[in-house]
Design a protein around this motif. Structure first.
Motif, short mmCIF file in Angstrom:
data_model
loop_
_atom_site.label_atom_id
_atom_site.label_comp_id
_atom_site.label_asym_id
_atom_site.label_seq_id
_atom_site.Cartn_x
_atom_site.Cartn_y
_atom_site.Cartn_z
N SER A 113 0.81 -1.21 0.00
CA SER A 113 0.00 0.00 0.00
C SER A 113 0.84 1.27 0.00
O SER A 113 2.03 1.27 0.37
CB SER A 113 -0.91 0.02 1.22
OG SER A 113 -0.16 0.20 2.41
N LEU A 114 0.21 2.36 -0.40
CA LEU A 114 0.85 3.67 -0.35
C LEU A 114 1.15 4.06 1.09
O LEU A 114 2.21 4.63 1.38
CB LEU A 114 -0.05 4.71 -1.02
CG LEU A 114 0.48 6.14 -1.11
CD1 LEU A 114 1.75 6.19 -1.96
CD2 LEU A 114 -0.59 7.05 -1.71
N ALA A 115 0.24 3.73 2.00
CA ALA A 115 0.46 4.06 3.42
C ALA A 115 1.72 3.38 3.94
O ALA A 115 2.49 3.98 4.71
CB ALA A 115 -0.76 3.64 4.24
N HIS A 116 1.94 2.13 3.53
CA HIS A 116 3.15 1.43 3.97
C HIS A 116 4.40 2.08 3.37
O HIS A 116 5.43 2.17 4.05
CB HIS A 116 3.09 -0.04 3.57
CG HIS A 116 4.30 -0.82 3.99
ND1 HIS A 116 4.49 -1.25 5.28
CD2 HIS A 116 5.39 -1.22 3.29
CE1 HIS A 116 5.65 -1.89 5.36
NE2 HIS A 116 6.21 -1.88 4.17
N ALA A 117 4.31 2.51 2.12
CA ALA A 117 5.46 3.18 1.49
C ALA A 117 5.83 4.43 2.28
O ALA A 117 7.02 4.72 2.50
CB ALA A 117 5.14 3.52 0.04
N TYR A 118 4.83 5.19 2.70
CA TYR A 118 5.09 6.40 3.47
C TYR A 118 5.70 6.06 4.84
O TYR A 118 6.65 6.70 5.29
CB TYR A 118 3.80 7.20 3.67
CG TYR A 118 3.28 7.88 2.42
CD1 TYR A 118 3.93 7.78 1.19
CD2 TYR A 118 2.10 8.62 2.47
CE1 TYR A 118 3.43 8.39 0.06
CE2 TYR A 118 1.59 9.25 1.34
CZ TYR A 118 2.26 9.14 0.14
OH TYR A 118 1.77 9.76 -0.98
N ALA A 119 5.14 5.03 5.50
CA ALA A 119 5.67 4.62 6.80
C ALA A 119 7.11 4.13 6.67
O ALA A 119 7.96 4.40 7.52
CB ALA A 119 4.78 3.52 7.40
N ASN A 120 7.39 3.42 5.58
CA ASN A 120 8.74 2.93 5.35
C ASN A 120 9.72 4.08 5.16
O ASN A 120 10.84 4.06 5.66
CB ASN A 120 8.74 2.03 4.11
CG ASN A 120 10.10 1.43 3.82
OD1 ASN A 120 10.62 0.64 4.60
ND2 ASN A 120 10.68 1.79 2.69
N ALA A 196 5.78 -4.84 -9.56
CA ALA A 196 5.45 -3.42 -9.39
C ALA A 196 6.69 -2.61 -9.04
O ALA A 196 6.86 -1.48 -9.53
CB ALA A 196 4.39 -3.25 -8.30
N LEU A 197 7.55 -3.15 -8.19
CA LEU A 197 8.79 -2.44 -7.86
C LEU A 197 9.68 -2.32 -9.08
O LEU A 197 10.24 -1.25 -9.35
CB LEU A 197 9.52 -3.18 -6.73
CG LEU A 197 10.82 -2.54 -6.22
CD1 LEU A 197 11.01 -2.83 -4.72
CD2 LEU A 197 12.05 -3.00 -6.99
N TRP A 198 9.83 -3.41 -9.82
CA TRP A 198 10.68 -3.38 -11.01
C TRP A 198 10.18 -2.36 -12.03
O TRP A 198 10.96 -1.56 -12.55
CB TRP A 198 10.74 -4.77 -11.64
CG TRP A 198 11.50 -4.78 -12.94
CD1 TRP A 198 10.98 -4.76 -14.21
CD2 TRP A 198 12.92 -4.77 -13.10
NE1 TRP A 198 11.99 -4.75 -15.14
CE2 TRP A 198 13.20 -4.75 -14.48
CE3 TRP A 198 13.99 -4.78 -12.20
CZ2 TRP A 198 14.50 -4.74 -14.99
CZ3 TRP A 198 15.29 -4.77 -12.71
CH2 TRP A 198 15.53 -4.76 -14.09
N ASP A 199 8.89 -2.38 -12.31
CA ASP A 199 8.33 -1.46 -13.29
C ASP A 199 8.54 -0.01 -12.86
O ASP A 199 8.86 0.86 -13.69
CB ASP A 199 6.84 -1.73 -13.48
CG ASP A 199 6.56 -3.07 -14.15
OD1 ASP A 199 7.49 -3.65 -14.75
OD2 ASP A 199 5.40 -3.54 -14.06
#
Length: 250
Positions: A113-120, A196-199
């Motif tokens: 999720s986007l929320a996890h990306a922000y928390a990371n 998704a990360l690779w792209d």
């Protein structure tokens, strides 16, 4: 195969700021609230405070000049809730000449999720500032396992969108004033990253190469410059990454 080490140990690493020749201290250290922008594609904080930066007579916006590669969505520091730097970051008065790919060596989360990306992004910044004693996040940008891009060190997005300068980072000894560092969340010593990360990595590298005039051939991995496993199997795929970026650049 060596066992993965802790998040704190990995991100502390042996990354030194070094001394750059063409550095100008710039007060990107205003509060995250003062740098708030209307959306995640904002240009971030401008190099000077109290005024609107301009190019000619047109005010700067959060969009880069049109090119072959469309600008990806990159959440600026204010959007993901970054702390202000502990001291002013430095701006190098020249373009970077390469991109260096990293992995964070964090556990491979299944939360895309986007929320996890922000928390990371917040966790990385906390580790770099509180654990390493650095002034801000060491990397310029971060790519989540869900393919969400975030600005790392303050001012990196503003510099990228304008394509003429870079913020000095803290991600690779000897390269911090000449290479853009992109952290890819996860550990890829024996597994491949999510698609998704690779792209997202391909699009980010293509856009960065376009903005700075960096040839696709100048995309490297951390282990090209240091004794490290980083970025794991992503390093084996650098030829594929360079080819994909070159194809997008046309």
């Amino acid at each position: 195969m060596p066992l993965p080490v802790s998040r704190r140990s990995v991100l502390r690493g042996a990354v030194l700021l070094g001394t750059a020749g063409a550095l100008a201290p710039t007060p990107f250290g205003g509060s995250a609230a003062s740098a708030a922008a209307p959306g995640p594609q904002s240009a971030g904080t401008a190099p000077t405070t109290g005024s609107t930066p301009t190019t000619g007579s047109a005010p700067i916006t959060g969009r880069a000049a049109l090119g072959r590669v469309d600008q990806p969505v990159i959440a600026n520091c204010a959007t993901w809730g970054a702390r202000p730097p502990s001291s002013p970051v430095s701006v190098v008065g020249s373009r970077p000449n390469k991109i260096i790919v990293h992995h964070t060596a964090f556990p491979n989360s299944t939360d895309y999720s986007l929320a996890h990306a922000y928390a990371n992004s917040r966790e990385i910044q906390d580790l770099h500032m509180d654990g390493n004693g650095w002034l801000d996040s060491g990397q310029h940008f971060t790519n989540s396992r869900g393919g969400h891009l975030t600005e790392g060190r303050h001012g990196s997005l503003y510099a990228l969108l304008h394509g003429q300068t870079m913020v000095q980072g803290a991600h690779c000894v000897g390269q911090n004033s000449q290479a853009i560092g992109i952290e890819n969340d996860g550990i890829y010593v024996d597994v491949q990253p999510p698609q998704a990360l690779w792209d997202s990595l391909v699009v980010f590298c293509a856009f960065t190469c376009q903005q700075y005039g960096i040839p696709a051939s100048q995309i490297y991995g951390h282990k090209d410059f240091a004794s490290t496993q980083c970025p794991g199997l992503l390093h084996d795929r650098l030829p594929e990454l360079r080819a994909a970026v070159a194809a997008r650049l046309g």
